[in-house]
Design an enzyme around this catalytic site. Structure first.
Site, PDB file in Angstrom:
ATOM      1  N   CYS A 193       0.346  -1.393   0.031  1.00  0.00           N
ATOM      2  CA  CYS A 193      -0.336   0.111  -0.108  1.00  0.00           C
ATOM      3  C   CYS A 193       0.992   1.174  -0.396  1.00  0.00           C
ATOM      4  O   CYS A 193       2.002   1.079   0.250  1.00  0.00           O
ATOM      5  CB  CYS A 193      -0.433  -0.151   1.032  1.00  0.00           C
ATOM      6  SG  CYS A 193      -1.995  -1.151   1.158  1.00  0.00           S
ATOM      7  N   GLY A 250       0.883   0.469  -5.039  1.00  0.00           N
ATOM      8  CA  GLY A 250      -0.821  -0.107  -5.152  1.00  0.00           C
ATOM      9  C   GLY A 250      -0.756   0.268  -6.306  1.00  0.00           C
ATOM     10  O   GLY A 250      -1.533   0.774  -6.898  1.00  0.00           O
ATOM     11  N   ASN A 279      -0.722   1.338   5.832  1.00  0.00           N
ATOM     12  CA  ASN A 279       0.263   0.906   4.932  1.00  0.00           C
ATOM     13  C   ASN A 279       1.287  -0.266   5.876  1.00  0.00           C
ATOM     14  O   ASN A 279       1.210   0.254   6.742  1.00  0.00           O
ATOM     15  CB  ASN A 279       0.895   1.493   4.405  1.00  0.00           C
ATOM     16  CG  ASN A 279       2.386   1.199   4.091  1.00  0.00           C
ATOM     17  OD1 ASN A 279       3.385   1.981   3.944  1.00  0.00           O
ATOM     18  ND2 ASN A 279       2.209  -0.197   3.016  1.00  0.00           N
ATOM     19  N   GLY A 280       0.979  -1.547   5.606  1.00  0.00           N
ATOM     20  CA  GLY A 280       1.942  -2.115   6.691  1.00  0.00           C
ATOM     21  C   GLY A 280       0.684  -3.994   6.704  1.00  0.00           C
ATOM     22  O   GLY A 280      -0.220  -4.097   6.175  1.00  0.00           O
ATOM     23  N   TYR A 315      14.132  -2.304  -3.190  1.00  0.00           N
ATOM     24  CA  TYR A 315      13.259  -2.888  -4.635  1.00  0.00           C
ATOM     25  C   TYR A 315      11.725  -1.680  -4.518  1.00  0.00           C
ATOM     26  O   TYR A 315      11.135  -0.555  -5.359  1.00  0.00           O
ATOM     27  CB  TYR A 315      13.206  -4.302  -4.721  1.00  0.00           C
ATOM     28  CG  TYR A 315      11.010  -4.148  -5.625  1.00  0.00           C
ATOM     29  CD1 TYR A 315      11.906  -4.227  -7.108  1.00  0.00           C
ATOM     30  CD2 TYR A 315      10.290  -4.661  -4.677  1.00  0.00           C
ATOM     31  CE1 TYR A 315      10.452  -4.468  -7.677  1.00  0.00           C
ATOM     32  CE2 TYR A 315       9.477  -5.328  -5.575  1.00  0.00           C
ATOM     33  CZ  TYR A 315      10.007  -4.860  -7.455  1.00  0.00           C
ATOM     34  OH  TYR A 315       8.364  -5.473  -8.330  1.00  0.00           O
ATOM     35  N   SER A 374      13.801  -1.890 -12.064  1.00  0.00           N
ATOM     36  CA  SER A 374      13.970  -2.105 -10.998  1.00  0.00           C
ATOM     37  C   SER A 374      16.274  -2.351 -10.574  1.00  0.00           C
ATOM     38  O   SER A 374      16.122  -2.145  -9.600  1.00  0.00           O
ATOM     39  CB  SER A 374      13.817  -2.978 -10.155  1.00  0.00           C
ATOM     40  OG  SER A 374      13.290  -3.956 -10.677  1.00  0.00           O
ATOM     41  N   ASP A 433      17.261  -6.786  -8.862  1.00  0.00           N
ATOM     42  CA  ASP A 433      16.718  -6.856  -7.263  1.00  0.00           C
ATOM     43  C   ASP A 433      16.437  -7.777  -6.215  1.00  0.00           C
ATOM     44  O   ASP A 433      16.842  -7.914  -5.440  1.00  0.00           O
ATOM     45  CB  ASP A 433      15.775  -6.306  -7.037  1.00  0.00           C
ATOM     46  CG  ASP A 433      14.893  -6.604  -7.944  1.00  0.00           C
ATOM     47  OD1 ASP A 433      13.854  -7.677  -7.259  1.00  0.00           O
ATOM     48  OD2 ASP A 433      14.479  -5.865  -9.193  1.00  0.00           O
TER      49      ASP A 433
END
Ligand code: SF4
Length: 488
Positions: free
Chosen positions: A17, A43, A118-119, A262, A303, A366
């Protein structure tokens, strides 16, 4: 994360997120849409904005990208006010339902309250069960709703005290932005695993404030970076300015090291370090640790690009774009069947034959998750005529799942958890394979190496050293054990 604890079926890791919030900004919803657009990499499945016009809250939440939902001025017009928060969500398919899309909103006795998260809470399952037993009716399957119910049943009177009360009951890695009738709030978990920054927009005295997951979201709205929200800090923003509360016992911070490798956008500055520079240093360190004679250094886009540049600069071997990425392939297009999934890498990447033909190639990526994408990329580079293909990875082997807000496959599906580096090289078909060491990664980030007693970062997906307890996982394991013994 959802209560069902689903793990990714894909061959990559996903940030789950991005969050954004503004206080006292004209067209707050439009500014929030821009901020979310800059955070789209965190996201892509769903997005939402809740605004407050001084008396009422207004929300729009939808599946898909920010542009798909907020590109229409008529949608923004229905979100009036100078205050707003927003959210971008990544979720695996089964969890991508509209009622899980944030910000979540509830009406309380003290007024409205919206939250974007977020998390991941590592005791969400346990708390969910307790709250359901107490009569709470959950509308979604996202752990973020736990905050809403904990706030609802708190006996404290002010919204900030209720929020603190709720935060003291949750365990996990989180950054929150929340909105009440009185204030915009930003919170980071006590270890500061997930990022959150504070910015200033407009002129001193009359301007507003911004909270965002990353600094790239400040740049797009013309805001200035003020500082990172500190681990364990709650910032409360209203017309009087910014107030800071630190209600938790102080702990040693453990920021997510994968943000540098990343997740974060390369133009973001994370915890004081420019991500682009960090990735180049990681590539240079990798070149020192795992040199190999070669003709070209080729990044796996996008990446792998800064790490490949660092590898090239350190080794003196030319950097070339030997793989070209098609940016217009949506995830949905490559998802539905195994066959299409298999084609996915060819749709996403193509070989730049003149750069690869007859060359000894070092590919820089990555991470390796399941290894299926790496295998196809190595095959593709060989098919383009490469004489040798050496794979270099700018992270240590990913041996453990993340429970702190990054969507990873189950541990048994992570190639590095069940194979040695040589076995992995053979499986992906590379002439050689090497990962940066964990100490090398720390050195590239300005540390003397990893101190096993006091590691500076969360690096659990490489070391299995989980800095935040995992009560839900232990409960799940206990339940599986008792089911097994009941079966015996
Ligand atoms: S386990 Fe890995 S991806 Fe998850 S927070 Fe820790 S370092 Fe980041």
């Amino acid at each position: 994360m959802a209560f069902n604890g689903r793990h990714s079926e894909e061959d990559s890791l996903h940030e789950e997120c991005g969050v954004f919030g503004v206080w006292n900004v004209p067209s707050a919803a439009a500014v929030t849409a821009l901020g979310l657009h800059a955070l789209q990499h965190r996201g892509q499945e769903a997005t939402g904005i809740t605004s407050f016009d001084g008396s009422r809250f207004h929300s729009h939440r939808g599946m898909g990208l920010v542009g798909d939902n907020f590109g229409d001025a008529r949608v923004i017009e229905k979100l009036p006010g100078r205050i707003a928060i927003g959210h971008n969500r990544y979720a695996t398919t089964g969890d991508t339902i509209l009622r899980n899309v944030q910000p979540l909103y509830a009406d309380f006795e003290f007024g409205g309250f919206a939250v974007a998260h977020n998390g991941n809470l590592t005791n969400a399952h346990l708390l969910h069960r307790q709250l359901v037993r107490r009569g709470c009716l959950f509308q979604s399957t996202t752990d973020s709703e736990v905050f809403i119910h904990l706030i609802a049943i708190s006996l404290y009177s002010t919204v900030v005290d209720r929020l603190i009360d709720a935060l003291k009951q949750v365990v996990g890695a989180y950054s929150l932005v929340a909105l009440s009738n009185e204030a915009l709030m930003g919170v980071r978990d006590p270890l500061g695993v997930r990022p959150l920054i504070l910015g200033r927009i407009g002129s001193e005295g009359t301007g507003g404030w911004v909270l965002a997951s990353e600094s790239c979201a400040l740049d797009i709205v013309g805001a200035d970076f003020i500082r990172d929200v500190e681990p364990g800090e709650i910032v409360i923003i209203n017309d009087q300015g910014v107030r800071s509360i630190k209600p938790f016992t102080r702990m040693r911070e453990r920021f997510c090291v994968f943000e540098y490798i990343y997740f974060a956008r390369p133009d973001s500055i994370v915890e004081g370090t420019p991500v682009y520079e960090a990735r180049k240093r990681i590539g240079a360190e990798l070149a020192q640790e795992a040199a190999v004679p070669a003709d070209v250094i080729v990044p796996v886009p996008d990446s792998g690009v800064p790490a490949a540049m660092g590898y090239s600069m350190q080794s003196g071997i030319p950097f070339e774009l030997g793989i070209i990425r098609n940016h217009y392939v949506g995830r949905t297009f490559i998802e539905p069947t195994d066959h299409i999934r298999h084609l996915g890498v060819k749709l996403k990447h193509s070989a730049n034959k003149p750069v690869l033909d007859g060359k000894r190639v070092v590919l820089v990526d990555d991470s390796i998750v399941r290894g299926t994408t790496s295998k196809k990329i190595v095959e593709m580079v060989r098919a383009a005529g490469a004489k040798e293909v050496h794979m270099r990875i700018s992270s240590p082997p990913t041996t453990h799942s993340c429970f702190y807000g990054i969507d990873t496959p189950q541990r048994s599906k992570l190639l590095a958890s069940t194979h040695t580096v040589d076995e992995m090289a053979a499986l992906i078909g590379a002439d050689s394979l090497a990962f940066i060491s964990i100490d090398g990664l720390y050195r590239a980030l300005g540390q003397p190496g990893r101190d096993p007693e006091k590691p500076h970062y969360c690096d659990a997906c490489f070391t299995g050293d989980y800095p935040i307890p995992l009560p839900d996982q232990h409960e799940l394991a206990d339940r599986q054990l008792s089911l097994l013994s009941a079966g015996n």
